[in-house]
Scaffold this motif. Structure first.
Motif, PDB file in Angstrom:
ATOM      1  N   GLU A  87       0.917  -1.323   0.046  1.00  0.00           N
ATOM      2  CA  GLU A  87       0.023  -0.124  -0.009  1.00  0.00           C
ATOM      3  C   GLU A  87       0.915   1.351   0.030  1.00  0.00           C
ATOM      4  N   ASP A  88       1.970   1.207   0.555  1.00  0.00           N
ATOM      5  CA  ASP A  88       2.945   2.364   0.601  1.00  0.00           C
ATOM      6  C   ASP A  88       3.221   2.462  -0.933  1.00  0.00           C
ATOM      7  N   VAL A  89       3.686   1.700  -1.462  1.00  0.00           N
ATOM      8  CA  VAL A  89       4.346   1.748  -2.583  1.00  0.00           C
ATOM      9  C   VAL A  89       3.267   2.114  -3.794  1.00  0.00           C
ATOM     10  N   GLU A  90       2.098   1.820  -3.529  1.00  0.00           N
ATOM     11  CA  GLU A  90       0.899   2.392  -4.445  1.00  0.00           C
ATOM     12  C   GLU A  90       0.690   3.673  -4.051  1.00  0.00           C
ATOM     13  N   ASP A  91       0.634   4.212  -2.890  1.00  0.00           N
ATOM     14  CA  ASP A  91       0.669   5.753  -2.486  1.00  0.00           C
ATOM     15  C   ASP A  91       1.758   6.473  -2.958  1.00  0.00           C
ATOM     16  N   ILE A  92       3.074   6.025  -2.990  1.00  0.00           N
ATOM     17  CA  ILE A  92       4.157   6.649  -3.484  1.00  0.00           C
ATOM     18  C   ILE A  92       3.886   6.893  -5.033  1.00  0.00           C
ATOM     19  N   TYR A  93       3.456   6.090  -5.739  1.00  0.00           N
ATOM     20  CA  TYR A  93       3.221   6.168  -7.194  1.00  0.00           C
ATOM     21  C   TYR A  93       2.077   7.076  -7.468  1.00  0.00           C
ATOM     22  N   ARG A  94       1.143   7.217  -6.495  1.00  0.00           N
ATOM     23  CA  ARG A  94       0.021   8.138  -6.738  1.00  0.00           C
ATOM     24  C   ARG A  94       0.528   9.466  -6.620  1.00  0.00           C
ATOM     25  N   THR A  95       1.471   9.691  -5.728  1.00  0.00           N
ATOM     26  CA  THR A  95       2.143  11.077  -5.191  1.00  0.00           C
ATOM     27  C   THR A  95       2.853  11.439  -6.697  1.00  0.00           C
ATOM     28  N   ARG A  96       3.755  10.516  -7.216  1.00  0.00           N
ATOM     29  CA  ARG A  96       4.584  10.684  -8.151  1.00  0.00           C
ATOM     30  C   ARG A  96       3.726  11.145  -9.411  1.00  0.00           C
ATOM     31  N   ARG A  97       2.789  10.466  -9.833  1.00  0.00           N
ATOM     32  CA  ARG A  97       1.904  10.771 -11.002  1.00  0.00           C
ATOM     33  C   ARG A  97       1.471  12.250 -11.061  1.00  0.00           C
ATOM     34  N   LEU A  98       0.746  12.457  -9.765  1.00  0.00           N
ATOM     35  CA  LEU A  98       0.310  13.782  -9.576  1.00  0.00           C
ATOM     36  C   LEU A  98       1.173  14.940  -9.941  1.00  0.00           C
ATOM     37  N   VAL A  99       2.487  14.684  -9.260  1.00  0.00           N
ATOM     38  CA  VAL A  99       3.514  15.820  -9.317  1.00  0.00           C
ATOM     39  C   VAL A  99       4.242  15.695 -10.424  1.00  0.00           C
ATOM     40  N   ALA A 208       2.868   9.338 -17.892  1.00  0.00           N
ATOM     41  CA  ALA A 208       1.983   8.869 -17.214  1.00  0.00           C
ATOM     42  C   ALA A 208       1.874   7.282 -17.420  1.00  0.00           C
ATOM     43  N   GLU A 209       2.121   6.943 -18.843  1.00  0.00           N
ATOM     44  CA  GLU A 209       2.373   5.560 -18.970  1.00  0.00           C
ATOM     45  C   GLU A 209       3.293   4.796 -18.209  1.00  0.00           C
ATOM     46  N   TYR A 210       4.758   5.422 -18.348  1.00  0.00           N
ATOM     47  CA  TYR A 210       5.942   5.279 -17.694  1.00  0.00           C
ATOM     48  C   TYR A 210       5.652   4.641 -16.392  1.00  0.00           C
ATOM     49  N   LEU A 211       4.920   5.869 -15.792  1.00  0.00           N
ATOM     50  CA  LEU A 211       4.682   5.509 -13.770  1.00  0.00           C
ATOM     51  C   LEU A 211       3.674   4.398 -13.676  1.00  0.00           C
ATOM     52  N   ASP A 212       2.892   4.376 -14.685  1.00  0.00           N
ATOM     53  CA  ASP A 212       1.767   3.357 -14.327  1.00  0.00           C
ATOM     54  C   ASP A 212       2.390   1.930 -14.367  1.00  0.00           C
ATOM     55  N   ASP A 213       3.141   1.761 -15.515  1.00  0.00           N
ATOM     56  CA  ASP A 213       3.873   0.536 -15.912  1.00  0.00           C
ATOM     57  C   ASP A 213       4.745   0.220 -14.790  1.00  0.00           C
ATOM     58  N   SER A 214       5.458   1.356 -14.365  1.00  0.00           N
ATOM     59  CA  SER A 214       6.689   1.050 -13.058  1.00  0.00           C
ATOM     60  C   SER A 214       6.061   0.662 -11.908  1.00  0.00           C
ATOM     61  N   ARG A 215       4.679   1.119 -11.654  1.00  0.00           N
ATOM     62  CA  ARG A 215       3.964   0.988 -10.577  1.00  0.00           C
ATOM     63  C   ARG A 215       3.527  -0.425 -10.485  1.00  0.00           C
ATOM     64  N   ARG A 216       3.124  -0.830 -11.507  1.00  0.00           N
ATOM     65  CA  ARG A 216       2.469  -2.187 -11.629  1.00  0.00           C
ATOM     66  C   ARG A 216       3.578  -3.422 -11.549  1.00  0.00           C
ATOM     67  N   GLN A 217       4.609  -3.141 -12.276  1.00  0.00           N
ATOM     68  CA  GLN A 217       5.708  -3.927 -11.956  1.00  0.00           C
ATOM     69  C   GLN A 217       6.283  -4.078 -10.718  1.00  0.00           C
ATOM     70  N   LEU A 218       6.533  -2.820  -9.988  1.00  0.00           N
ATOM     71  CA  LEU A 218       7.206  -2.835  -8.710  1.00  0.00           C
ATOM     72  C   LEU A 218       6.037  -3.605  -7.625  1.00  0.00           C
ATOM     73  N   VAL A 219       5.033  -3.320  -7.809  1.00  0.00           N
ATOM     74  CA  VAL A 219       4.059  -3.640  -6.904  1.00  0.00           C
ATOM     75  C   VAL A 219       3.943  -5.385  -7.048  1.00  0.00           C
ATOM     76  N   ASP A 220       3.827  -5.939  -8.173  1.00  0.00           N
ATOM     77  CA  ASP A 220       4.186  -7.359  -8.172  1.00  0.00           C
ATOM     78  C   ASP A 220       5.415  -7.931  -7.829  1.00  0.00           C
ATOM     79  N   VAL A 221       6.433  -7.237  -8.266  1.00  0.00           N
ATOM     80  CA  VAL A 221       7.610  -7.652  -7.929  1.00  0.00           C
ATOM     81  C   VAL A 221       7.914  -7.662  -6.258  1.00  0.00           C
ATOM     82  N   TYR A 222       7.631  -6.319  -5.873  1.00  0.00           N
ATOM     83  CA  TYR A 222       7.601  -6.071  -4.502  1.00  0.00           C
ATOM     84  C   TYR A 222       6.678  -6.951  -3.549  1.00  0.00           C
ATOM     85  N   GLY A 223       5.608  -7.148  -4.008  1.00  0.00           N
ATOM     86  CA  GLY A 223       4.646  -7.851  -2.924  1.00  0.00           C
ATOM     87  C   GLY A 223       5.115  -9.336  -2.822  1.00  0.00           C
ATOM     88  N   ARG A 224       5.581  -9.963  -4.049  1.00  0.00           N
ATOM     89  CA  ARG A 224       6.094 -11.459  -3.730  1.00  0.00           C
ATOM     90  C   ARG A 224       7.460 -11.272  -3.219  1.00  0.00           C
TER      91      ARG A 224
END
Length: 230
Positions: A87-99, A208-224
């Motif tokens: 959840e922290d990682v998800e929130d970090i990426y939300r902040t990054r995308r906004l800024v 935006a596409e870059y950050l969305d892809d990075s978020r999905r990849q990191l959440v998947d890898v980090y979660g596991r």
């Protein structure tokens, strides 16, 4: 952690006007570099002795970094480098995308010097050639910090400095940094090229596409990875 020779080298950075903020700057940088890995207990005696600062100064520095979510205080156990949740990682990426996307969007009509962005792209390519994947990670972070700096806002820079330092906590527990970071080198170059051409709308879409892809990849890898080490 009684002997911390590398950290002792940072004592010169404090100068004669040692402050909790300067100590926090040093520790923040060390955490971002992975010198203190997630889950590490920070020794007041070891760090205070290495930097030559008082216990009170060090505790204030810990408080500042706890507020930034880089450290966590555990009752009767001490202060630890935080281990992020998914959840922290998800929130970090939300902040990054906004800024970050807002910064690029705001460049229209007010182009800025892109030298620092270009330098980070070149640094990433050099690190990849040398197979220094930690260096690739650092260059990618510098790329995004350089993008944020295009806003010309000290407050935004300060906000994102903490966000990027927190992001590095997730990077440090990923088992295959090459797979995580190398694919984004070409995307950094593509975004730089669109900015240099003044195509800011296109750059924002790419980012935006870059950050969305990075978020999905990191959440998947980090979660596991977190499941494996917990």
């Amino acid at each position: 952690m009684a002997e911390l020779p590398e950290l002792a080298d940072d004592r010169a950075l404090l100068g004669r006007t040692s402050t909790a903020e300067r100590v926090a700057d040093i520790l923040r940088s060390r955490i971002a570099e992975g010198y203190f890995a997630p889950g590490t207990r920070l020794s007041e005696d070891g760090i205070g002795g290495a930097l030559g600062v008082s216990r009170n100064t060090l505790r204030e520095s810990f408080r500042l970094l706890t507020h930034e979510r880089l450290l966590a205080h555990q009752l009767n156990r001490g202060v630890f480098v935080r281990v992020l949740t998914v959840e922290d990682v998800e929130d970090i990426y939300r902040t990054r995308r906004l800024v970050e996307c807002a910064v690029v969007r705001g460049l229209a009509g007010r182009p800025r010097d892109l030298d620092a962005v270009a330098e980070s792209v070149a640094a990433g390519r050099k690190a990849a050639r040398e197979r220094e994947w930690k260096g690739v990670s650092t260059a990618n972070i510098h790329f995004h910090r350089a993008l944020v700096a295009l806003a010309g806002s000290e407050r935004t820079d300060e906000l994102m400095r903490s966000v990027f330092a927190e992001l590095r906590l997730a990077f440090h527990v990923v088992a295959d940094p090459r797979r995580l970071h190398e694919p984004y080198l070409s995307r950094n170059e593509q975004i730089l090229g669109t900015l240099q051409a003044g195509r800011y709308d296109e750059a924002e879409v790419l980012l935006a596409e870059y950050l969305d892809d990075s978020r999905r990849q990191l959440v998947d890898v980090y979660g596991r990875r977190v499941v494996q080490v917990s």
